[in-house]
Design an enzyme around this catalytic site. Structure first.
Site, PDB file in Angstrom:
ATOM      1  CD  GLU A  92      88.957 -19.226 -16.503  1.00 39.53           C
ATOM      2  OE1 GLU A  92      89.052 -19.868 -15.437  1.00 39.53           O
ATOM      3  OE2 GLU A  92      88.094 -19.480 -17.362  1.00 39.53           O
ATOM      4  CD  GLU A 114      83.635 -19.062 -17.785  1.00 42.78           C
ATOM      5  OE1 GLU A 114      84.544 -18.911 -18.635  1.00 42.78           O
ATOM      6  OE2 GLU A 114      83.125 -18.126 -17.159  1.00 42.78           O
TER       7      GLU A 114
END
Ligand code: NAD
Length: 706
Positions: A133, A111
């Site tokens: 995730e 990210e």
């Protein structure tokens, strides 16, 4: 910790230099990052920024320990929001920002890179790029669900987000996650050169006229995409729990309709809710904390020097022996596989060859079948294993056969090497006792299929030495397994607990409860397959033998009031074998599966009231948790987390429930006791709660902190 490095000509690198072996985005690092970003953006002498790492990998994610400790969404937001805002300032600050990735960029690490204007990676075959995730019941929470689809399109981004796949560097480049791949020694030069050449870099989504690549959310294909993906998610079954994937889809749908900032705000809201959910906390504790502790060999006696197995001996070329041999050969270990005759052993090797061929055709092998097979020698002569570094026997599950085999092994191998049995039920002490130097004997209980099941239950007998245990654990590390160490006893931990599950299902069959109801209850609880169907796959004669070997002295409380043994014996007597032989609990006509009509006749309903699905589910789950608590009382396992890891990896216990111990926490000890007392009155003493639970309820204690 983040260092600044001057790359010259106004370009400054922020070097992630955490104190451990990998960089994670913990609170201290994030705070430092926020401050450095503001400093560099405010400094007119700085004309470009490079983010890099002093480690083999770039940044591998957020700090799950901090997230796990958060108990409110406000707390979660306080952890992530300053970092999220800093990323936004960085990409809109008017200075070019380049991610120079030394190796893997995962989760928050990717990210971070997605908020840069350019992503450069090194030509590192071991590096992985992705947003995993979701595999822990979470979702990306630092802009990942918004920047990735805006970069590569919704259709390409959604599977990466919702399945959490990790890509190698070439695939990451071909899918547009990475812009450029360079040799490691050119990484910083390439990053600096790009920054110099692009002084006014901006993100595509911040430019006028930007549209999401592919198709917009509000379009025919957009609507079709969401309808199809929702349907796929729901098709997986009633108990299927993938709150992370559901949240990701919601956030994609809502966020991509709006601008990036609004999209990120939606992401943060969903992310914070997931982090504090019981399901995600369970998955993180068991699948991340528990598995990593097991893999790091937490309980390995550290005074024993590290060891490696160069030559493995496997006795028994059956299902398990072949699996273990193959698993080792793939890891480059030389294997000798013996069976009762050379012909048997050779047949086993040929079976491995056929399997490898099929795997190669499906593109699942990194080397050729011949390269792997070359590591495996088959035979029947024990002299061939004289120089082995470790032995695993996987012959028939009979004490006499195993004893004879282990004595032959002990007579030829070096006296200091671990000699392991793959027994699934027999206490190790029963065949260790008549071997010279019983301190070298232990259990290595692999699961089937060996190449896919990562759990190995390591059984330490009273006589097993530290050296034997340490060397066996080193071997499992070589194989990439997740070892859970337990003490010796009938059925150890896994077989003991899982047998209560199948026994209870068989009790229900014996009481005349329809098998579909039993299957539905276990699938709703979150098991991938219904337990009645699972018993048909296991085969009923094998189940009968397992129940018999787990009977022990006949006094075990786990069997009190049970009619499972009689029920399975009767089914076998009636010629019901299982799915392979045409029928067991179910019949298998070509177009599906129907309950065997004879069930009604031979096992009429015991109860005039129909049994409710909720009661069936409670029986199937509570019986496992009760037996697990007894293994803790008996000293078979040392701590609840070990048991939780073993059941989730060993027999597919639903990960969102955390495991057999976490389940009691979820229900609450007092409530769990009340349920079990009612079940004990109605179905037998096997549901009587152990004293430990009463004590916990009184003191308000749990097995896990949160
Ligand atoms: P299997 O019947 O497929 O294979 C057993 C092999 O042992 C056969 O090839 C047989 O020829 C060989 N054998 C028998 N006696 C021998 C002797 N005296 N010397 C050398 N070889 C001999 O059985 P399996 O399913 O591979 O199970 C093996 C062991 O693994 C058992 O102890 C079982 O409880 C355990 N186990 C099985 C599973 C499973 O799912 N199949 C899972 C975990 C553990």
């Amino acid at each position: 910790m983040i260092r600044q490095q001057d790359l010259g000509d106004g370009i400054v690198a922020l070097v992630f230099a955490g104190s451990g072996s990998v960089n994670t985005l913990d609170r201290a690092t994030n705070e430092m990052f926020v401050q450095l970003v503001d400093e560099l953006l405010g400094n007119a002498d700085v004309t470009g920024i490079v983010l890099t790492s002093d480690k083999r990998d770039f940044v591998v994610g957020g700090d799950l320990k901090e997230l796990q400790a958060a108990t409110s969404t406000t707390e979660v937001k306080a952890i992530v929001e300053p970092f999220i805002r800093a990323l936004r300032r960085l990409e809109t600050g008017g200075k070019p920002v380049v991610a120079a990735m030394t190796g893997s960029a995962l989760g928050g690490g990717l990210e971070l890179a997605l908020a840069c204007h350019r992503r450069i990676a090194t030509d590192n075959p071991g590096a992985r790029f992705g947003l995993p995730e979701v595999t822990l019941g979470l979702m990306p929470g630092a802009g990942g669900t918004q920047r990735l689809p805006r970069l590569i399109g919704l259709a390409a981004a959604a599977p990466l987000l919702m399945q959490g796949r990790r890509l190698d560097v070439q695939e990451a480049k071909s899918r547009g996650l990475i812009d450029e791949i360079v040799e490691p020694d050119r990484l910083l030069d390439a990053a600096k050169a790009w920054a110099q050449a692009n002084p006014t870099a901006s993100q595509p989504w911040d430019r006028k006229g930007y549209v999401v690549p592919g198709f917009p959310v509000h379009s025919g294909p957009g609507r079709q995409f969401f309808v199809g993906t929702w349907a796929n998610l729901k098709r997986t079954g009633p108990g299927f729990n993938d709150a992370g994937a559901e949240a990701i889809l919601q956030v994609l749908q809502q966020g991509l309709e709006r601008g990036l900032d609004a999209g990120i705000a939606i992401e943060t809201r969903y992310f914070a809710r997931l982090v504090v959910s019981n399901d995600a906390k369970n998955k993180i504790r068991t699948l991340f904390t528990g598995v990593n502790q097991a893999k790091s060999l937490r309980v390995r006696p550290d005074h024993v020097p590290p060891s490696q197995v160069a030559h493995l001996a496997v006795i028994g070329a059956g299902v398990m022996g072949r699996g273990i041999a193959l698993n080792a050969a793939i890891r480059g270990i030389r294997v000798t596989m013996l069976d009762a005759s050379a012909e048997n052993a050779e047949k086993g090797r040929e079976e491995i060859a056929r399997y490898l061929q099929r795997e190669a055709e499906r593109g699942r092998l990194r080397s050729t079948p011949d390269d792997i097979l070359r590591h495996i020698r088959a035979g029947a002569d024990y002299q061939q294993i004289a120089d082995a570094d470790l032995v695993v026997e996987a012959v028939f599950e009979r004490v006499d056969v195993k004893r004879a085999v282990l004595q032959q092994v002990a007579a030829v191998v070096r006296p200091d090497i671990p000699v392991a049995s793959n027994t699934s039920t027999i206490p190790i002490a029963r065949f260790a006792e008549d071997i010279s130097q019983p301190d070298r004997v232990l259990g290595l209980h692999f699961f089937s299929p060996v190449d896919r099941m990562t759990l190995v239950e390591v059984v330490r007998a009273a006589a097993t030495s530290d050296s034997t245990l340490a060397r066996a654990l080193d071997f499992l590390k070589q194989l990439g397994k997740t070892p859970v160490v337990v003490n010796d006893g009938l059925g150890f931990f896994t077989s003991r607990v899982i047998t209560t599950y199948s026994c209870e299902a068989m009790n229900l069959i014996g009481e005349g409860v329809p098998p579909q109801l039993i299957d539905n209850a276990s699938v709703k609880a979150g098991f991938a397959i219904g337990v009645a169907s699972l018993m048909d796959l296991t085969t009923l004669p094998l189940l009968r033998d397992i129940f018999a070997s787990m009977r022990g002295d006949g006094q075990r409380i786990a069997n009190a009031g049970s009619i499972a043994e009689d029920t399975v014996a009767k089914l076998v007597e009636l010629g019901r074998v299982g799915k392979v032989a045409g029928g067991g609990i179910y019949d298998y006509p070509p177009d599906g599966r129907i309950p065997w009509p004879g069930l009604k006749e031979h096992f009429p309903p015991r109860d005039s009231r129909p049994v409710e699905e909720a009661t069936v589910m409670q029986r199937l789950l509570n019986v496992q948790s009760l037996e697990a608590v007894r293994t803790l009382d008996d000293g078979i396992i040392a701590r609840p987390l070990d048991g939780d890891v073993a059941c989730v990896l060993g027999w597919g216990y639903p990960a969102h429930l955390g495991g057999v111990f976490a389940y009691i926490d979820r229900v609450g000890a007092a409530q769990f006791i009340a349920q079990c007392e009612a079940l004990a009155e109605r179905y037998g003493e096997r549901f009587r709660p152990p004293q430990r639970l009463y004590d916990m309820a009184r003191k308000g204690e749990r097995f896990h902190a949160a």
